[in-house]
Design an enzyme around this catalytic site. Structure first.
Site, PDB file in Angstrom:
ATOM      1  N   ARG A  11      55.858 -10.640 -32.877  1.00 50.64           N
ATOM      2  CA  ARG A  11      54.713 -10.451 -31.980  1.00 50.64           C
ATOM      3  C   ARG A  11      54.639  -8.990 -31.493  1.00 50.64           C
ATOM      4  O   ARG A  11      53.765  -8.224 -31.885  1.00 50.64           O
ATOM      5  CB  ARG A  11      54.813 -11.424 -30.787  1.00 50.64           C
ATOM      6  CG  ARG A  11      53.517 -11.567 -29.979  1.00 50.64           C
ATOM      7  CD  ARG A  11      53.255 -10.457 -29.015  1.00 50.64           C
ATOM      8  NE  ARG A  11      54.315 -10.306 -28.010  1.00 50.64           N
ATOM      9  CZ  ARG A  11      54.376  -9.290 -27.167  1.00 50.64           C
ATOM     10  NH1 ARG A  11      53.464  -8.331 -27.194  1.00 50.64           N
ATOM     11  NH2 ARG A  11      55.373  -9.200 -26.307  1.00 50.64           N
ATOM     12  N   ASP A  12      55.595  -8.602 -30.690  1.00 49.32           N
ATOM     13  CA  ASP A  12      55.553  -7.272 -30.058  1.00 49.32           C
ATOM     14  C   ASP A  12      55.616  -6.169 -31.111  1.00 49.32           C
ATOM     15  O   ASP A  12      54.926  -5.149 -31.013  1.00 49.32           O
ATOM     16  CB  ASP A  12      56.738  -7.158 -29.085  1.00 49.32           C
ATOM     17  CG  ASP A  12      56.607  -6.002 -28.112  1.00 49.32           C
ATOM     18  OD1 ASP A  12      55.841  -5.069 -28.384  1.00 49.32           O
ATOM     19  OD2 ASP A  12      57.291  -6.026 -27.080  1.00 49.32           O
ATOM     20  N   HIS A 205      62.736  -7.705 -20.514  1.00 49.70           N
ATOM     21  CA  HIS A 205      62.082  -7.168 -21.711  1.00 49.70           C
ATOM     22  C   HIS A 205      62.151  -5.651 -21.589  1.00 49.70           C
ATOM     23  O   HIS A 205      61.440  -5.054 -20.785  1.00 49.70           O
ATOM     24  CB  HIS A 205      60.637  -7.665 -21.778  1.00 49.70           C
ATOM     25  CG  HIS A 205      59.883  -7.185 -22.986  1.00 49.70           C
ATOM     26  ND1 HIS A 205      59.650  -7.993 -24.074  1.00 49.70           N
ATOM     27  CD2 HIS A 205      59.341  -5.985 -23.290  1.00 49.70           C
ATOM     28  CE1 HIS A 205      58.979  -7.300 -24.987  1.00 49.70           C
ATOM     29  NE2 HIS A 205      58.772  -6.069 -24.533  1.00 49.70           N
ATOM     30  N   HIS A 207      62.528  -1.641 -23.273  1.00 49.50           N
ATOM     31  CA  HIS A 207      62.264  -0.754 -24.408  1.00 49.50           C
ATOM     32  C   HIS A 207      63.259   0.401 -24.387  1.00 49.50           C
ATOM     33  O   HIS A 207      63.836   0.731 -23.344  1.00 49.50           O
ATOM     34  CB  HIS A 207      60.828  -0.235 -24.364  1.00 49.50           C
ATOM     35  CG  HIS A 207      59.838  -1.204 -24.956  1.00 49.50           C
ATOM     36  ND1 HIS A 207      58.826  -0.823 -25.808  1.00 49.50           N
ATOM     37  CD2 HIS A 207      59.720  -2.545 -24.835  1.00 49.50           C
ATOM     38  CE1 HIS A 207      58.125  -1.892 -26.170  1.00 49.50           C
ATOM     39  NE2 HIS A 207      58.635  -2.944 -25.592  1.00 49.50           N
ATOM     40  N   CYS A 238      54.925   2.013 -28.588  1.00 43.85           N
ATOM     41  CA  CYS A 238      53.590   2.050 -28.003  1.00 43.85           C
ATOM     42  C   CYS A 238      52.638   2.768 -28.948  1.00 43.85           C
ATOM     43  O   CYS A 238      52.916   3.890 -29.368  1.00 43.85           O
ATOM     44  CB  CYS A 238      53.634   2.766 -26.661  1.00 43.85           C
ATOM     45  SG  CYS A 238      51.997   2.984 -25.954  1.00 43.85           S
ATOM     46  N   ASN A 247      60.962  -1.566 -28.774  1.00 47.09           N
ATOM     47  CA  ASN A 247      61.856  -2.506 -28.109  1.00 47.09           C
ATOM     48  C   ASN A 247      63.314  -2.161 -28.406  1.00 47.09           C
ATOM     49  O   ASN A 247      63.619  -1.490 -29.391  1.00 47.09           O
ATOM     50  CB  ASN A 247      61.589  -3.919 -28.647  1.00 47.09           C
ATOM     51  CG  ASN A 247      60.250  -4.465 -28.204  1.00 47.09           C
ATOM     52  OD1 ASN A 247      60.109  -4.975 -27.110  1.00 47.09           O
ATOM     53  ND2 ASN A 247      59.242  -4.326 -29.056  1.00 47.09           N
TER      54      ASN A 247
HETATM   55 ZN    ZN Z   1      57.972  -4.780 -25.874  1.00 44.34          ZN
END
Ligand code: ZN
Length: 317
Positions: A11-12, A205, A207, A238, A247
């Site tokens: 997903r991310d 969560h 990064h 990003c 991440n």
């Molecule tokens: Zn993330």
């Protein structure tokens, strides 16, 4: 002691890669991650397909992942419509982002923070009326700082967390999608989160944008956090910061936790097989991590394996 590493790469990670991975490749990767021991995987996002074409197959990916025995299938939903779709597809858990920064919230999901909190309440009502009753986790994004507003008030973050728990979220986690968090701040905020929310305090969560990812994990572990999101190969930088790493890297995180004697249930050779599928599916896409380059090292051993906890996001006693 078991630490839940929640793999968010499908997903991310994939939502910030411009190319779209084919559904069957996604499912092959997810199956390999599960075979390596990942017990919870965030497999897609029920965002409008026009906004993120990479996630347009979320229904098919959730349904495919549900066939993998023992796997908790998680999906992101930015709003009520997304939650409806996620419930219909059969996701076990749904994560909803709520930004602590008003400007970020408007830019990201076109709702004020207050509106986003109320939307979580409506999602929880939908969950309660559903036959499957999936877990709903709220993730407070920009909890440690915001690219638009800079500093984010810590009292405000905790007030939002309490409001989200009050709306019926099963757990509330804290998210640093821009890599602004530092270990002292992580300790402060998670200590307060646990004090206010008890067993509804969720995971971290984090990064690695500024190289603080694993230091922040250790800080969070010290104050009882037992669930961490991570992405294989650290994908998920990003899209607005070219070259920014994303991440925290699952492979590096697993190595660190296991070496510290904390059981993740994840096997690094299995992760290497999953990484090969990812690399072959996105040729040329940068994959990060130190462990994959150098291996586990002489004398490395896994923590003693124990029974995995049934639920994620619970605060350690
Ligand atoms: Zn993330």
């Amino acid at each position: 002691m078991f630490i839940l590493v929640s793999e968010v790469g499908p997903r991310d990670g994939l939502q910030s890669v411009h190319r779209t991975m084919a559904t069957d490749r996604k499912l092959a990767w997810i199956a390999a991650l599960a075979a390596a021991g990942c017990r919870e995987i965030e497999v897609g996002s029920f965002v409008h397909p026009k906004l993120l074409p990479q996630m347009a197959d979320a229904e098919a990916v959730v349904r495919g992942a549900l066939a993998i025995p023992g796997l908790t299938v998680m999906a992101l939903a930015p709003n009520l419509k997304g939650v409806e779709r996620a419930i219909a597809a059969g996701a076990h858990k749904i994560t909803m982002p709520v930004s602590a920064s008003e400007s970020h919230s408007l830019a990201n999901i076109r709702m004020t923070t207050e509106e986003a909190i109320a939307e979580v309440g409506r999602a929880c009502a939908l969950r309660d009326a559903s036959a499957t009753r999936p877990g709903i986790e709220a993730g407070i994004s920009t909890a440690f700082g915001c690219t638009i507003e800079g500093r984010v008030d810590e009292d405000r973050v905790i007030r939002i967390a309490v409001a989200l728990a009050g709306q019926g979220a099963d757990s509330v986690g804290l998210s640093d999608g821009v890599g602004y968090a530092n270990p002292a701040q992580v300790k402060r905020l998670f200590t307060r989160l646990h004090a206010e929310l008890g067993d509804k305090a969720g995971g971290a969560h984090l990064h690695n944008t500024r190289g603080q990812g694993l230091a922040n994990v250790v800080a969070a572990l010290d104050v009882g956090v037992i669930t961490f999101d991570a992405s294989q190969g650290g994908i998920g930088g990003c899209p607005y910061s070219p070259g920014a790493t994303g991440n925290i890297v699952t492979e590096d995180l697993v190595w660190m936790l296991e070496a510290m004697g904390l059981d993740t249930g994840i096997d690094l050779d299995g992760m290497a097989r999953a990484r090969a599928i990812l690399a072959a599916s996105l040729p040329g896409e940068p994959l990060y991590g130190h462990l994959p380059d150098v291996g586990a090292g002489k004398g490395f051993s896994y923590a003693t394996r124990g029974p995995a906890m049934e639920t994620a996001g619970k605060a350690a006693a």
